[in-house]
Each structure stands twice: as structure tokens, then as C-alpha cells.
Design a protein around this motif. Structure first.
Motif, mmCIF file in Angstrom:
data_model
loop_
_atom_site.group_PDB
_atom_site.id
_atom_site.type_symbol
_atom_site.label_atom_id
_atom_site.label_comp_id
_atom_site.label_asym_id
_atom_site.label_seq_id
_atom_site.Cartn_x
_atom_site.Cartn_y
_atom_site.Cartn_z
ATOM 1 N N ALA A 83 0.837 -1.198 0.000
ATOM 2 C CA ALA A 83 0.000 0.000 0.000
ATOM 3 C C ALA A 83 0.872 1.249 0.000
ATOM 4 O O ALA A 83 0.580 2.234 -0.692
ATOM 5 C CB ALA A 83 -0.932 0.003 1.208
ATOM 6 N N ALA B 185 2.338 1.654 -3.511
ATOM 7 C CA ALA B 185 1.273 2.098 -4.416
ATOM 8 C C ALA B 185 0.969 3.575 -4.198
ATOM 9 O O ALA B 185 0.835 4.343 -5.157
ATOM 10 C CB ALA B 185 0.023 1.252 -4.216
ATOM 11 N N ALA B 186 0.878 3.997 -2.938
ATOM 12 C CA ALA B 186 0.579 5.393 -2.626
ATOM 13 C C ALA B 186 1.690 6.323 -3.134
ATOM 14 O O ALA B 186 1.418 7.392 -3.693
ATOM 15 C CB ALA B 186 0.396 5.577 -1.122
ATOM 16 N N GLY C 173 1.253 6.583 -6.876
ATOM 17 C CA GLY C 173 -0.064 6.938 -7.374
ATOM 18 C C GLY C 173 -0.808 5.782 -8.017
ATOM 19 O O GLY C 173 -1.678 5.989 -8.860
ATOM 20 N N TRP C 174 -0.455 4.577 -7.643
ATOM 21 C CA TRP C 174 -1.101 3.398 -8.198
ATOM 22 C C TRP C 174 -2.357 3.072 -7.394
ATOM 23 O O TRP C 174 -2.414 3.295 -6.199
ATOM 24 C CB TRP C 174 -0.188 2.185 -8.158
ATOM 25 C CG TRP C 174 1.090 2.336 -8.914
ATOM 26 C CD1 TRP C 174 1.342 3.166 -9.963
ATOM 27 C CD2 TRP C 174 2.320 1.634 -8.651
ATOM 28 N NE1 TRP C 174 2.632 3.034 -10.393
ATOM 29 C CE2 TRP C 174 3.258 2.087 -9.605
ATOM 30 C CE3 TRP C 174 2.700 0.684 -7.737
ATOM 31 C CZ2 TRP C 174 4.568 1.616 -9.644
ATOM 32 C CZ3 TRP C 174 4.013 0.202 -7.772
ATOM 33 C CH2 TRP C 174 4.910 0.673 -8.715
ATOM 34 N N THR C 175 -3.338 2.508 -8.073
ATOM 35 C CA THR C 175 -4.509 2.022 -7.350
ATOM 36 C C THR C 175 -4.337 0.528 -7.148
ATOM 37 O O THR C 175 -3.781 -0.155 -8.002
ATOM 38 C CB THR C 175 -5.806 2.307 -8.118
ATOM 39 O OG1 THR C 175 -5.706 1.732 -9.424
ATOM 40 C CG2 THR C 175 -6.052 3.789 -8.228
ATOM 41 N N ARG C 176 -4.819 0.055 -6.056
ATOM 42 C CA ARG C 176 -4.654 -1.377 -5.741
ATOM 43 C C ARG C 176 -5.980 -2.075 -5.871
ATOM 44 O O ARG C 176 -7.000 -1.637 -5.629
ATOM 45 C CB ARG C 176 -4.128 -1.550 -4.333
ATOM 46 C CG ARG C 176 -2.727 -0.988 -4.242
ATOM 47 C CD ARG C 176 -2.013 -1.448 -2.998
ATOM 48 N NE ARG C 176 -1.663 -2.848 -3.213
ATOM 49 C CZ ARG C 176 -1.749 -3.777 -2.269
ATOM 50 N NH1 ARG C 176 -2.143 -3.483 -1.094
ATOM 51 N NH2 ARG C 176 -1.426 -5.014 -2.502
#
Length: 87
Positions: free
Chosen positions: A77, A80-81, A84-87
Motif C-alpha cells: 500500500a 502504491a501510494a 499513485g497506483w490504485t490497488r
């Protein structure tokens, strides 16, 4: 890496695939070095890399035993943060 001129050498027969000998010789020629030099440099680098890796693994195991761990979901997480990725 520090070279010790007093270091003794051992003669140990080894087997190298024919194609690799050609690659070693090509590199040796390009560097104006001997086949022996190239092979010994390769062995030194391999051992250094593996020693470093083993130290990190041992440190990780010790940290885990001490409870110094972060759950994988939190690590993913955070990555990803940051990107800027969405999980």
C-alpha cells in the motif's frame, strides 16, 4: 577490493563450457588482460555479491525473530501510494 600480493594461489582444475571460454577470451583480449585475470575477477565479484546477499538475509531473519516486521499489505500500500497506483 584490496589486493594482497603475498596472497597464495591454489591450482584447482575447473570445467568451463566452451562457449564461455570464448566469451572470457574475447573480454580478456578487449581488456588486454589474461584469461586467469578475468576468471579470478568474476569469482571475486560473485563471492562479494553472495556474501552481501547472505548478510542481508541473516539481518532480515534476525529482525523477523525480533518482531521488527511490517505486514506485506502495508508495504504494498505504501509503494502504491508513493507512485499513485490504485490497488
Amino acid at each position: 577490493m584490496e589486493h594482497n600480493m603475498a596472497q597464495r594461489t591454489a591450482s584447482e582444475p575447473i570445467t568451463i563450457r566452451t562457449a564461455k571460454v570464448a566469451e572470457i577470451d574475447a573480454l580478456a583480449n578487449a581488456m588486454d588482460r589474461s584469461r586467469n585475470y578475468i576468471v579470478n575477477q568474476a569469482i571475486e565479484r560473485y563471492l562479494e555479491a553472495n556474501a552481501w546477499q547472505m548478510e542481508r538475509i541473516e539481518e532480515g531473519i534476525a529482525a523477523s525473530r525480533e518482531g521488527k516486521v511490517v505486514p506485506a499489505d502495508e508495504v504494498f500500500a505504501g509503494i502504491a501510494a508513493r507512485h499513485g497506483w490504485t490497488r
